[in-house]
Every structure is written in structure tokens, then in C-alpha cells.
Scaffold this motif. Structure first.
Motif, mmCIF file in Angstrom:
data_model
loop_
_atom_site.group_PDB
_atom_site.id
_atom_site.type_symbol
_atom_site.label_atom_id
_atom_site.label_comp_id
_atom_site.label_asym_id
_atom_site.label_seq_id
_atom_site.Cartn_x
_atom_site.Cartn_y
_atom_site.Cartn_z
ATOM 1 N N ALA A 241 0.558 -1.240 -0.095
ATOM 2 C CA ALA A 241 0.122 -0.413 0.097
ATOM 3 C C ALA A 241 0.471 1.521 -0.086
ATOM 4 O O ALA A 241 0.722 2.001 -1.067
ATOM 5 C CB ALA A 241 -0.947 -0.133 1.245
ATOM 6 N N VAL A 242 1.746 1.038 1.005
ATOM 7 C CA VAL A 242 2.739 2.333 0.640
ATOM 8 C C VAL A 242 3.604 2.409 -0.386
ATOM 9 O O VAL A 242 3.661 3.689 -1.289
ATOM 10 C CB VAL A 242 3.945 2.230 1.913
ATOM 11 C CG1 VAL A 242 4.668 3.240 1.727
ATOM 12 C CG2 VAL A 242 2.865 2.621 3.267
ATOM 13 N N ARG A 243 4.063 1.755 -1.244
ATOM 14 C CA ARG A 243 5.177 2.048 -2.675
ATOM 15 C C ARG A 243 3.926 1.991 -3.363
ATOM 16 O O ARG A 243 4.040 3.118 -4.675
ATOM 17 C CB ARG A 243 5.696 0.405 -2.421
ATOM 18 C CG ARG A 243 6.201 0.213 -2.116
ATOM 19 C CD ARG A 243 7.358 -1.019 -2.246
ATOM 20 N NE ARG A 243 8.152 -1.040 -3.433
ATOM 21 C CZ ARG A 243 8.855 -0.898 -3.676
ATOM 22 N NH1 ARG A 243 9.498 -0.055 -3.216
ATOM 23 N NH2 ARG A 243 8.963 -0.656 -5.624
ATOM 24 N N THR A 244 2.578 1.458 -3.084
ATOM 25 C CA THR A 244 1.365 1.721 -4.521
ATOM 26 C C THR A 244 1.232 3.507 -4.357
ATOM 27 O O THR A 244 1.514 4.305 -5.426
ATOM 28 C CB THR A 244 0.171 1.151 -4.166
ATOM 29 O OG1 THR A 244 1.135 -0.504 -4.256
ATOM 30 C CG2 THR A 244 -0.743 1.274 -5.816
ATOM 31 N N GLY A 245 1.206 3.727 -3.208
ATOM 32 C CA GLY A 245 0.408 5.036 -2.793
ATOM 33 C C GLY A 245 1.721 5.833 -3.415
ATOM 34 O O GLY A 245 1.498 7.201 -3.090
ATOM 35 N N GLU A 246 2.978 5.823 -3.261
ATOM 36 C CA GLU A 246 4.181 6.805 -4.375
ATOM 37 C C GLU A 246 4.480 6.198 -4.943
ATOM 38 O O GLU A 246 5.602 6.589 -5.988
ATOM 39 C CB GLU A 246 5.019 6.060 -3.173
ATOM 40 C CG GLU A 246 5.327 6.550 -1.779
ATOM 41 C CD GLU A 246 6.551 6.070 -0.800
ATOM 42 O OE1 GLU A 246 7.697 5.118 -1.234
ATOM 43 O OE2 GLU A 246 6.645 6.498 0.646
ATOM 44 N N ASP A 247 3.516 6.054 -5.899
ATOM 45 C CA ASP A 247 3.486 5.822 -7.631
ATOM 46 C C ASP A 247 4.891 4.739 -7.669
ATOM 47 O O ASP A 247 5.817 4.957 -8.718
ATOM 48 C CB ASP A 247 3.843 7.017 -8.506
ATOM 49 C CG ASP A 247 2.124 7.345 -8.590
ATOM 50 O OD1 ASP A 247 1.271 7.085 -8.021
ATOM 51 O OD2 ASP A 247 2.462 8.832 -8.483
ATOM 52 N N ARG A 248 4.925 3.370 -7.017
ATOM 53 C CA ARG A 248 6.369 2.676 -7.316
ATOM 54 C C ARG A 248 5.332 1.432 -7.175
ATOM 55 O O ARG A 248 4.084 1.244 -6.970
ATOM 56 C CB ARG A 248 7.169 2.940 -6.087
ATOM 57 C CG ARG A 248 7.601 4.175 -5.937
ATOM 58 C CD ARG A 248 8.513 4.701 -4.492
ATOM 59 N NE ARG A 248 9.515 3.321 -4.335
ATOM 60 C CZ ARG A 248 10.349 3.469 -3.732
ATOM 61 N NH1 ARG A 248 9.770 4.050 -2.464
ATOM 62 N NH2 ARG A 248 11.621 2.259 -3.376
ATOM 63 N N GLY A 249 5.798 0.274 -7.883
ATOM 64 C CA GLY A 249 5.722 -1.236 -8.023
ATOM 65 C C GLY A 249 5.380 -1.661 -7.016
ATOM 66 O O GLY A 249 5.953 -1.040 -5.488
ATOM 67 N N PRO A 250 4.878 -2.327 -7.052
ATOM 68 C CA PRO A 250 3.986 -3.381 -4.924
ATOM 69 C C PRO A 250 5.160 -4.081 -4.622
ATOM 70 O O PRO A 250 5.854 -3.702 -3.545
ATOM 71 C CB PRO A 250 3.030 -4.222 -5.096
ATOM 72 C CG PRO A 250 2.741 -4.125 -6.848
ATOM 73 C CD PRO A 250 3.688 -3.292 -7.733
ATOM 74 N N GLU A 251 6.092 -4.225 -5.395
ATOM 75 C CA GLU A 251 6.960 -5.142 -4.809
ATOM 76 C C GLU A 251 8.334 -4.887 -4.870
ATOM 77 O O GLU A 251 8.875 -3.679 -6.102
ATOM 78 C CB GLU A 251 7.334 -6.148 -5.758
ATOM 79 C CG GLU A 251 6.438 -7.678 -5.224
ATOM 80 C CD GLU A 251 6.400 -7.690 -4.226
ATOM 81 O OE1 GLU A 251 7.236 -8.399 -3.082
ATOM 82 O OE2 GLU A 251 5.449 -8.182 -3.602
ATOM 83 N N PRO A 252 10.110 -4.586 -4.385
ATOM 84 C CA PRO A 252 11.022 -4.610 -4.115
ATOM 85 C C PRO A 252 11.426 -4.511 -5.549
ATOM 86 O O PRO A 252 11.774 -5.906 -5.400
ATOM 87 C CB PRO A 252 11.277 -4.098 -2.463
ATOM 88 C CG PRO A 252 10.562 -4.946 -2.219
ATOM 89 C CD PRO A 252 9.247 -5.662 -3.041
ATOM 90 N N SER A 253 12.625 -4.054 -5.656
ATOM 91 C CA SER A 253 13.201 -4.481 -7.491
ATOM 92 C C SER A 253 14.547 -4.700 -6.528
ATOM 93 O O SER A 253 15.762 -4.593 -7.424
ATOM 94 C CB SER A 253 13.221 -3.108 -8.017
ATOM 95 O OG SER A 253 13.581 -2.064 -7.540
ATOM 96 N N ALA A 254 15.086 -4.222 -5.285
ATOM 97 C CA ALA A 254 16.442 -4.272 -4.543
ATOM 98 C C ALA A 254 15.732 -3.906 -3.546
ATOM 99 O O ALA A 254 15.738 -3.943 -3.214
ATOM 100 C CB ALA A 254 17.072 -2.979 -5.681
ATOM 101 N N ALA A 255 17.631 -4.888 -3.529
ATOM 102 C CA ALA A 255 17.766 -4.814 -1.633
ATOM 103 C C ALA A 255 19.219 -4.436 -0.741
ATOM 104 O O ALA A 255 20.139 -4.592 -2.125
ATOM 105 C CB ALA A 255 16.725 -6.915 -1.201
ATOM 106 N N VAL A 256 19.208 -4.534 0.358
ATOM 107 C CA VAL A 256 20.357 -4.199 0.487
ATOM 108 C C VAL A 256 20.832 -5.124 1.994
ATOM 109 O O VAL A 256 20.327 -5.248 2.554
ATOM 110 C CB VAL A 256 20.593 -3.035 1.220
ATOM 111 C CG1 VAL A 256 21.506 -2.354 2.302
ATOM 112 C CG2 VAL A 256 20.636 -1.275 0.812
ATOM 113 N N VAL A 257 21.840 -5.624 1.738
ATOM 114 C CA VAL A 257 22.531 -6.781 2.664
ATOM 115 C C VAL A 257 23.952 -6.737 2.943
ATOM 116 O O VAL A 257 24.310 -5.584 2.618
ATOM 117 C CB VAL A 257 22.298 -8.114 2.327
ATOM 118 C CG1 VAL A 257 23.745 -9.386 2.714
ATOM 119 C CG2 VAL A 257 21.593 -8.409 1.281
ATOM 120 N N ASP A 258 23.535 -6.687 4.217
ATOM 121 C CA ASP A 258 24.587 -5.624 5.752
ATOM 122 C C ASP A 258 25.184 -6.737 6.714
ATOM 123 O O ASP A 258 23.794 -7.810 7.183
ATOM 124 C CB ASP A 258 24.114 -4.279 5.725
ATOM 125 C CG ASP A 258 25.346 -3.468 6.623
ATOM 126 O OD1 ASP A 258 26.394 -4.115 6.576
ATOM 127 O OD2 ASP A 258 24.991 -2.847 7.545
#
Length: 102
Positions: A84-101
């Protein structure tokens, strides 16, 4: 939790047995109160025993959380709210990248 967020996750939570006609005693606390208590705990990084008295007693909150965790109900509300947050920001519903630390 806002009313809009609650509307997204409410239908995911199990119907109490006494409401579904399975018998049993009515639950003493609202599911929304329990979710708010868990969100407060995570947001503030406190221990279970340090949950303020504005919320239900910590053993009840912990019992609800473990029951929901064991049945997989913790991840699904997170997924819905993230989408819902990503769609509200005009982004795809699924993340396309991730950060591994490490």
C-alpha cells in the motif's frame, strides 16, 4: 495504527472462536489493541515487560503475538502495508532491490 492501515489488515486476523460459533470465552482485548502494542514494542525497541499500561498486559500481548507468528499472520499484514505504501508513492508493489549488511 491508522484507520486506513487497520482496514488493510483487519480481514487477515482470525475470527475468535466464540464469534465463529465454536464456543469458548470472549477475548478480553481487541486485536487492534494487540497490534498497536506490538508496533509500539518494535518501534521503541523495548522489552515485552516494559509495555506501558495503556496497552493490554504484556503476557496477553505476547501470547497473541506468538500465536499469530506461529500461524504466519505476522508477515502477511506487513506485506499488505508495504504494498500500500509503495503503490501510494507511484512505485511497483514489490521492491526491485535490497541491501544486505553484515
Amino acid at each position: 495504527m491508522s484507520d486506513a492501515e487497520w482496514a488493510l489488515v483487519r480481514d487477515l486476523l482470525p475470527v475468535p472462536g466464540w464469534l465463529a460459533g465454536r464456543g469458548g470465552r470472549p477475548e478480553g482485548y481487541c486485536h487492534r489493541q494487540m497490534i498497536d502494542a506490538v508496533c509500539y514494542l518494535v518501534d521503541n525497541g523495548i522489552k515485552w515487560t516494559a509495555i506501558p499500561s495503556d496497552f493490554p498486559p504484556w503476557p496477553r500481548v505476547y501470547a497473541f503475538f506468538t500465536r499469530w507468528r506461529d500461524t504466519g499472520l505476522v508477515t502477511e499484514p506487513h506485506e499488505r502495508l508495504r504494498e500500500a505504501v509503495r503503490t501510494g508513492e507511484d512505485r511497483g508493489p514489490e521492491p526491485s532491490a535490497a541491501v544486505v549488511d553484515s
